[in-house]
Every structure is written in structure tokens, then in C-alpha cells.
Write a protein that holds these residues in place. Structure first.
Motif, PDB file in Angstrom:
ATOM      1  N   LEU A  33       0.858  -1.188   0.000  1.00 30.71           N
ATOM      2  CA  LEU A  33       0.000   0.000   0.000  1.00 30.71           C
ATOM      3  C   LEU A  33       0.895   1.240   0.000  1.00 30.71           C
ATOM      4  O   LEU A  33       1.749   1.400   0.883  1.00 30.71           O
ATOM      5  CB  LEU A  33      -0.931   0.002   1.208  1.00 30.71           C
ATOM      6  N   LEU A  34       0.711   2.104  -0.988  1.00 34.44           N
ATOM      7  CA  LEU A  34       1.500   3.326  -1.144  1.00 34.44           C
ATOM      8  C   LEU A  34       0.637   4.542  -0.842  1.00 34.44           C
ATOM      9  O   LEU A  34      -0.457   4.678  -1.389  1.00 34.44           O
ATOM     10  CB  LEU A  34       2.057   3.426  -2.563  1.00 34.44           C
ATOM     11  N   GLU A  35       1.128   5.421   0.018  1.00 35.94           N
ATOM     12  CA  GLU A  35       0.383   6.629   0.407  1.00 35.94           C
ATOM     13  C   GLU A  35       1.322   7.832   0.357  1.00 35.94           C
ATOM     14  O   GLU A  35       2.408   7.795   0.921  1.00 35.94           O
ATOM     15  CB  GLU A  35      -0.180   6.449   1.823  1.00 35.94           C
ATOM     16  N   LYS A  36       0.902   8.880  -0.366  1.00 39.54           N
ATOM     17  CA  LYS A  36       1.799  10.033  -0.536  1.00 39.54           C
ATOM     18  C   LYS A  36       1.933  10.879   0.729  1.00 39.54           C
ATOM     19  O   LYS A  36       2.893  11.623   0.879  1.00 39.54           O
ATOM     20  CB  LYS A  36       1.332  10.908  -1.696  1.00 39.54           C
ATOM     21  N   GLY A  37       0.977  10.755   1.645  1.00 42.51           N
ATOM     22  CA  GLY A  37       1.051  11.499   2.896  1.00 42.51           C
ATOM     23  C   GLY A  37       1.739  10.704   3.992  1.00 42.51           C
ATOM     24  O   GLY A  37       2.361   9.674   3.753  1.00 42.51           O
ATOM     25  N   ARG A  38       1.576  11.186   5.212  1.00 36.57           N
ATOM     26  CA  ARG A  38       2.260  10.601   6.359  1.00 36.57           C
ATOM     27  C   ARG A  38       1.402   9.561   7.067  1.00 36.57           C
ATOM     28  O   ARG A  38       0.193   9.503   6.883  1.00 36.57           O
ATOM     29  CB  ARG A  38       2.642  11.713   7.357  1.00 36.57           C
ATOM     30  N   SER A  39       2.059   8.789   7.922  1.00 42.95           N
ATOM     31  CA  SER A  39       1.359   7.920   8.861  1.00 42.95           C
ATOM     32  C   SER A  39       0.412   8.781   9.693  1.00 42.95           C
ATOM     33  O   SER A  39       0.694   9.956   9.958  1.00 42.95           O
ATOM     34  CB  SER A  39       2.370   7.220   9.761  1.00 42.95           C
ATOM     35  N   ILE A  40      -0.685   8.209  10.135  1.00 39.61           N
ATOM     36  CA  ILE A  40      -1.684   9.026  10.822  1.00 39.61           C
ATOM     37  C   ILE A  40      -1.147   9.660  12.104  1.00 39.61           C
ATOM     38  O   ILE A  40      -1.521  10.793  12.455  1.00 39.61           O
ATOM     39  CB  ILE A  40      -2.968   8.223  11.107  1.00 39.61           C
ATOM     40  N   ILE A  41      -0.241   9.000  12.785  1.00 35.20           N
ATOM     41  CA  ILE A  41       0.283   9.571  14.032  1.00 35.20           C
ATOM     42  C   ILE A  41       1.228  10.739  13.763  1.00 35.20           C
ATOM     43  O   ILE A  41       1.544  11.518  14.671  1.00 35.20           O
ATOM     44  CB  ILE A  41       1.003   8.504  14.891  1.00 35.20           C
ATOM     45  N   ASN A  42       1.686  10.882  12.521  1.00 36.85           N
ATOM     46  CA  ASN A  42       2.583  11.987  12.164  1.00 36.85           C
ATOM     47  C   ASN A  42       1.879  13.093  11.385  1.00 36.85           C
ATOM     48  O   ASN A  42       2.528  14.022  10.914  1.00 36.85           O
ATOM     49  CB  ASN A  42       3.762  11.466  11.337  1.00 36.85           C
ATOM     50  N   ARG A  43       0.561  12.966  11.245  1.00 37.15           N
ATOM     51  CA  ARG A  43      -0.196  14.011  10.548  1.00 37.15           C
ATOM     52  C   ARG A  43      -0.533  15.116  11.529  1.00 37.15           C
ATOM     53  O   ARG A  43      -1.210  14.893  12.523  1.00 37.15           O
ATOM     54  CB  ARG A  43      -1.473  13.434   9.934  1.00 37.15           C
ATOM     55  N   GLY A  44      -0.060  16.314  11.237  1.00 39.61           N
ATOM     56  CA  GLY A  44      -0.356  17.452  12.101  1.00 39.61           C
ATOM     57  C   GLY A  44      -0.283  18.745  11.327  1.00 39.61           C
ATOM     58  O   GLY A  44       0.662  18.968  10.566  1.00 39.61           O
ATOM     59  N   CYS A  45      -1.282  19.601  11.506  1.00 40.04           N
ATOM     60  CA  CYS A  45      -1.338  20.876  10.788  1.00 40.04           C
ATOM     61  C   CYS A  45      -0.762  21.983  11.661  1.00 40.04           C
ATOM     62  O   CYS A  45      -1.131  22.097  12.837  1.00 40.04           O
ATOM     63  CB  CYS A  45      -2.778  21.195  10.412  1.00 40.04           C
ATOM     64  N   PRO A  46       0.154  22.819  11.120  1.00 41.74           N
ATOM     65  CA  PRO A  46       0.726  23.917  11.912  1.00 41.74           C
ATOM     66  C   PRO A  46      -0.326  24.866  12.462  1.00 41.74           C
ATOM     67  O   PRO A  46      -0.138  25.450  13.527  1.00 41.74           O
ATOM     68  CB  PRO A  46       1.632  24.641  10.901  1.00 41.74           C
ATOM     69  N   ILE A  47      -1.453  25.018  11.746  1.00 42.20           N
ATOM     70  CA  ILE A  47      -2.502  25.937  12.203  1.00 42.20           C
ATOM     71  C   ILE A  47      -3.054  25.489  13.554  1.00 42.20           C
ATOM     72  O   ILE A  47      -3.513  26.310  14.348  1.00 42.20           O
ATOM     73  CB  ILE A  47      -3.646  26.010  11.161  1.00 42.20           C
ATOM     74  N   ASN A  48      -2.995  24.180  13.828  1.00 45.47           N
ATOM     75  CA  ASN A  48      -3.535  23.646  15.077  1.00 45.47           C
ATOM     76  C   ASN A  48      -2.519  23.657  16.213  1.00 45.47           C
ATOM     77  O   ASN A  48      -2.754  23.077  17.268  1.00 45.47           O
ATOM     78  CB  ASN A  48      -4.039  22.217  14.858  1.00 45.47           C
ATOM     79  N   SER A  49      -1.373  24.307  15.997  1.00 45.64           N
ATOM     80  CA  SER A  49      -0.340  24.370  17.036  1.00 45.64           C
ATOM     81  C   SER A  49      -0.717  25.414  18.083  1.00 45.64           C
ATOM     82  O   SER A  49      -1.737  26.097  17.987  1.00 45.64           O
ATOM     83  CB  SER A  49       1.010  24.724  16.409  1.00 45.64           C
ATOM     84  N   SER A  50       0.134  25.565  19.080  1.00 47.10           N
ATOM     85  CA  SER A  50      -0.125  26.536  20.150  1.00 47.10           C
ATOM     86  C   SER A  50      -0.005  27.972  19.666  1.00 47.10           C
ATOM     87  O   SER A  50      -0.525  28.893  20.283  1.00 47.10           O
ATOM     88  CB  SER A  50       0.844  26.292  21.315  1.00 47.10           C
ATOM     89  N   ASP A  51       0.692  28.174  18.539  1.00 40.34           N
ATOM     90  CA  ASP A  51       0.833  29.517  17.975  1.00 40.34           C
ATOM     91  C   ASP A  51      -0.406  29.843  17.145  1.00 40.34           C
ATOM     92  O   ASP A  51      -0.518  29.482  15.983  1.00 40.34           O
ATOM     93  CB  ASP A  51       2.087  29.593  17.094  1.00 40.34           C
ATOM     94  N   LYS A  52      -1.353  30.541  17.753  1.00 39.71           N
ATOM     95  CA  LYS A  52      -2.646  30.797  17.107  1.00 39.71           C
ATOM     96  C   LYS A  52      -2.546  31.809  15.971  1.00 39.71           C
ATOM     97  O   LYS A  52      -3.501  32.011  15.230  1.00 39.71           O
ATOM     98  CB  LYS A  52      -3.654  31.302  18.152  1.00 39.71           C
ATOM     99  N   LYS A  53      -1.379  32.465  15.830  1.00 41.63           N
ATOM    100  CA  LYS A  53      -1.218  33.450  14.765  1.00 41.63           C
ATOM    101  C   LYS A  53      -0.789  32.815  13.444  1.00 41.63           C
ATOM    102  O   LYS A  53      -0.739  33.480  12.419  1.00 41.63           O
ATOM    103  CB  LYS A  53      -0.185  34.507  15.182  1.00 41.63           C
TER     104      LYS A  53
END
Length: 461
Positions: A33-53
Motif C-alpha cells: 500500500l503506497l500513500e503520498k502522505g504521512r502515517s496518521i500519528i505523524n499528521r499534524g497541521c501547523p494551524i492547530n499548534s499553540s501559535d494561534k497566529k
């Protein structure tokens, strides 16, 4: 050069359920199985970080729409347990068979931790809503829904990944560049890194995010396609109390309206009681979506209003059209635009000050107050306004000047391949499944499409 029994392109629900069905029935199969994105545990969006700006960083690949679990990994995880919507698989198999397969994949989601509760059984309350909807020229389609919740959906997909990694080869951050075909028969794939993997069977499950790549390959290989409609609209946010009678009776309802001005089809989609509006990145273009969680609630309910448009010859690029409209919102608002309905009706933009005076606190803090009439064509806006007027007859308060409209929401499922009743393309042993193939539009039927293909491959092997 490695040889596999089956190669699966894409780790969304269609790809996952293809692999699950194959390996559960034949543990000796060698599957990649080939997936261009990351493993689910490594998926994270910078917008959802502690830096709300932080604004969208245009990550490649985007963690929200790419990676194990597909774009649905961070959705609110609704399993639509009906054949009425969520795909067109009933055009390939009998409805009774489709119902049986939906029940089958539902049980697998339960095995991996899905909740027992099902919403949407027909009750006197539901029948009353159906009566009111009919009087307002709305078609109300209740559906049985198993709501996984964004948090539960993530955990279920994580457990599925762990289960499959122990039994098959999974390569993440591995995009497929081209499909290898010789004399009308699939032979394997070549990745963006130049690796070549051979197989007698290839299943392509690109999802909506991979639909552009797949359409390019389909054109190169001269695979016959038809053009699906493109759905463009807004996400509506209102106080949860306004929609409470409907969402309490039927968690996910489908309401369809044909407008008086243009006879266009407008529908509700992805209703999220007590949920949140979120940004979704589609190849660098920010669109809007909605989530609801199993373990936390807001004071608002959100849902999409989508206008379906079928384009005729000579136009053949509905995906590009949808992206162009979305890019206008990005150009004017540096992302998603939010506007109060009252401001739209008065022909003025929403400002920060007007938004603060409103009765609804937006759950999407990064949306830019603006004017959607500068983005959406008049016809689409007119359709949306007429739909809101109709909805107000069954949910009084939805046509309030304070109701928030976020734009734009676009659903990119415009290419539909010519497929056999086992979802095989015109190229022998090349199968296509899920939303990216244009045959499904949700978790349940996408999962079913994977099972259908797996069973056909098992039969041939």
C-alpha cells in the motif's frame, strides 16, 4: 524491482478496506500500500499548534487532506448507513447487495472501536419534520448514521494502520508518479522517487486530493471518463438551538431544494451539531469544512449548502472551475471568508466590528470578514439565499441576519471513470475505488468500494 500480488495506491478508506478484505481472506498475499502522505500519528497541521497566529504554511503534502485515513481522518467520521446518498455504487450492484456491504463495513468499524449508537431511525418527530419539509418544497431524506466523531475516527484509523502494518507492506510519504501498462494490462507503478513495483493487480484509490494526478494518468492512458457535477457553496453556522429539533431527531439529514429562480439543485451536506468550522487545504487552496467531536461541543451547528452544476460541452474542467472560485476567496481574504447573512442581503461586506456585534461567535477564528458576493457567481448566491429561506420554514431562525456564511466550500469529485460492475477500468486488472474515482462521496461507500474490488481480486487469484 519488487513484485507484489496486489498494489494499492492510496491509504484512505477505500484503500484501507481493500487491504483489510484481502488480508483477512488470504494471509499469504504479498500486498503493498503506497500513500503520498504521512502515517496518521505523524499528521499534524501547523494551524492547530499553540501559535494561534500561524496561517496555512502550504505544507507538501498537506497533513489535513493527505496521509493514512485520507481527507476523512480529521472529519467528524459519519458512517452513512443508507444507499440513498454517499455514492453511486447502486449503479454497479443491486441495492440489496449494497445494503449488505454497508452493514458489513459498519461491523468492521465497530470491531476497531466504533460507537454502538446509531442515529436516524424513523420516529414521529422525524415524520413531522418530513411533513414540514414537504410544505416548504424541501425533500427531506433521513438517514441512519453512526457518528464516530473526529477524535474516535482518528483512533479507529490508527488501529487499522497498526493492524495492517503488521500484515502488509505500507509505504507512506511515497507518491505514485505513473501507472505502468503494457498491451492494455496493468503491470505495476512507478513512484515519484523512481522506484518501480510490479504487480498483476493494481487498485487506485486517490481520494479527492489525488484526483488531479489520477485525471492526468487517466488521460494519458486513454481511459474513458464522464464529467460529474461540481458542488460549490458555503458553510452555514448558526446557534445549535436553531437546528436542535432536526439534529436531535436525525443527526445527519439530507435536505434537497430546487430553486425557484434557476431550478438548480441545492443540498445540505455534512451537518455538525455542536461542531466547529475548519479550514481544509486542497493543493494550496484553502476551502472550508466542518467537524463535530464525540467528546467536546460548541454552542453552534454548522452544515454545508452546495449548489450542484453539470457542465456541458465544450467545458470539461469542473475541478479547475471549483478551484478558481475558491482561489478568489483566498485572494480577497487570504484564506476563508466569513460574512453575516444580513450583510450579504444588504450588499455590504462584513467587518470585524459587525462580526463582533453579531449574536453568533464564529468557531473558525482565522476566517476573514468579507463579501462573498465578490467571490461566488450571482446564480450560486441566489440559489443559496433561496435555500436558506426555505430552510427557515422548518428551522425558524436560520434566515437570521446573524447567521454566518463561510466561503467557499467545494467538493472536488468531478471525474468519474467508466468502470465495470466490479469497478475495473478498461485496462485489465486495474481497479479504481473511492471518491477519487467519482463513484463514492463518503466513508461508508468508499469502504464498500474497497471490499468489492478485494473480493473480485480474490476470486481471480
Amino acid at each position: 524491482m519488487e513484485k507484489y500480488d496486489v498494489i494499492i495506491v492510496g491509504g484512505g478508506p477505500a484503500g484501507i478496506f481493500t487491504a483489510l478484505e484481502l488480508i483477512r481472506e488470504n494471509q499469504n498475499l504479498n500486498i503493498l500500500l503506497l500513500e503520498k502522505g504521512r502515517s496518521i500519528i505523524n499528521r499534524g497541521c501547523p494551524i492547530n499548534s499553540s501559535d494561534k497566529k500561524l496561517k496555512c504554511q502550504h505544507c507538501d503534502p498537506c497533513a489535513i487532506v493527505s496521509g493514512w485515513g485520507g481527507a476523512g481522518a480529521f472529519s467528524d467520521g459519519k458512517l452513512t448507513l443508507t444507499t440513498e446518498f454517499g455514492g453511486v455504487l447502486d449503479e454497479y450492484i443491486d441495492k440489496s447487495e449494497l445494503e449488505s456491504l454497508i452493514d458489513y463495513v459498519d461491523k468492521i468499524y465497530l470491531e476497531f472501536g466504533g460507537p454502538q449508537e446509531v442515529h436516524g431511525d424513523i420516529t414521529p418527530e422525524v415524520e413531522n419534520i418530513m411533513k414540514k419539509a414537504a410544505a416548504a418544497d424541501l425533500k427531506f431524506i433521513p438517514a441512519r448514521i453512526r457518528h464516530l466523531g473526529t477524535d474516535n475516527c482518528f483512533n479507529i484509523l490508527k488501529d487499522m494502520e497498526v493492524y495492517l502494518r503488521e500484515r502488509i507492506d505500507v509505504k507512506t510519504l511515497c507518491a505514485v508518479k505513473k501507472l505502468i501498462v503494457e498491451k492494455g494490462v496493468i503491470c505495476g507503478v512507478e513512484t515519484a522517487d523512481g522506484e518501480v513495483y510490479n504487480s498483476d493487480y493494481v487498485v487506485v484509490c486517490p481520494g479527492r486530493e489525488g484526483s488531479d494526478w489520477f485525471s492526468t494518468e487517466v488521460e494519458r492512458l486513454n481511459i474513458e471518463v464522464t464529467t460529474n457535477p461540481v458542488d460549490i457553496g458555503v458553510r452555514v453556522e448558526c446557534p445549535a438551538i436553531v437546528m436542535k429539533d432536526i439534529t436531535d431527531a436525525v443527526y445527519e439529514s439530507k435536505l434537497i431544494y430546487y430553486t425557484k429562480s434557476f431550478d438548480d439543485r441545492v443540498r445540505t451536506f455534512c451537518m455538525n451539531p455542536y461542531g466547529e468550522v475548519v479550514v481544509e487545504n486542497n493543493s494550496g487552496i484553502n476551502t472550508v469544512n466542518g467537524h463535530s467531536y464525540a467528546n467536546k461541543k460548541s454552542n453552534n451547528t454548522n452544515f454545508a449548502l452546495l449548489v450542484s452544476k453539470n457542465f456541458t460541452k465544450p467545458f470539461r474542467s469542473p475541478i479547475d472551475y471549483g478551484k478558481y472560485v475558491a482561489s478568489l476567496a483566498n485572494m480577497l481574504g487570504e484564506g476563508v471568508i466569513v460574512q453575516r447573512l444580513g450583510d450579504l442581503l444588504e450588499g455590504r461586506r462584513t467587518t470585524e466590528e459587525r462580526l463582533k456585534r453579531g449574536l453568533i461567535e464564529p468557531t473558525l477564528k482565522d476566517a476573514t470578514p468579507g463579501d462573498l458576493s465578490l467571490v461566488l457567481p450571482y446564480r450560486f448566491l441566489k440559489d443559496i439565499i433561496e435555500m436558506l429561506e426555505a430552510l427557515d420554514k422548518i428551522a425558524p431562525g436560520i434566515y437570521s441576519k446573524h447567521t454566518l456564511l463561510y466561503g467557499v466550500e467545494v467538493k472536488f469529485y468531478s471525474m468519474r471513470l467508466k468502470l465495470s460492475n466490479v469497478l475495473e477500468t478498461q485496462i485489465k486488472n486495474l481497479f479504481a475505488a473511492g471518491d477519487g474515482a467519482g463513484v463514492t462521496r463518503g466513508l461508508a461507500q468508499a469502504s464498500v468500494s474497497g471490499v468489492m474490488i478485494a473480493r473480485e481480486i480474490l476470486r481471480r487469484i
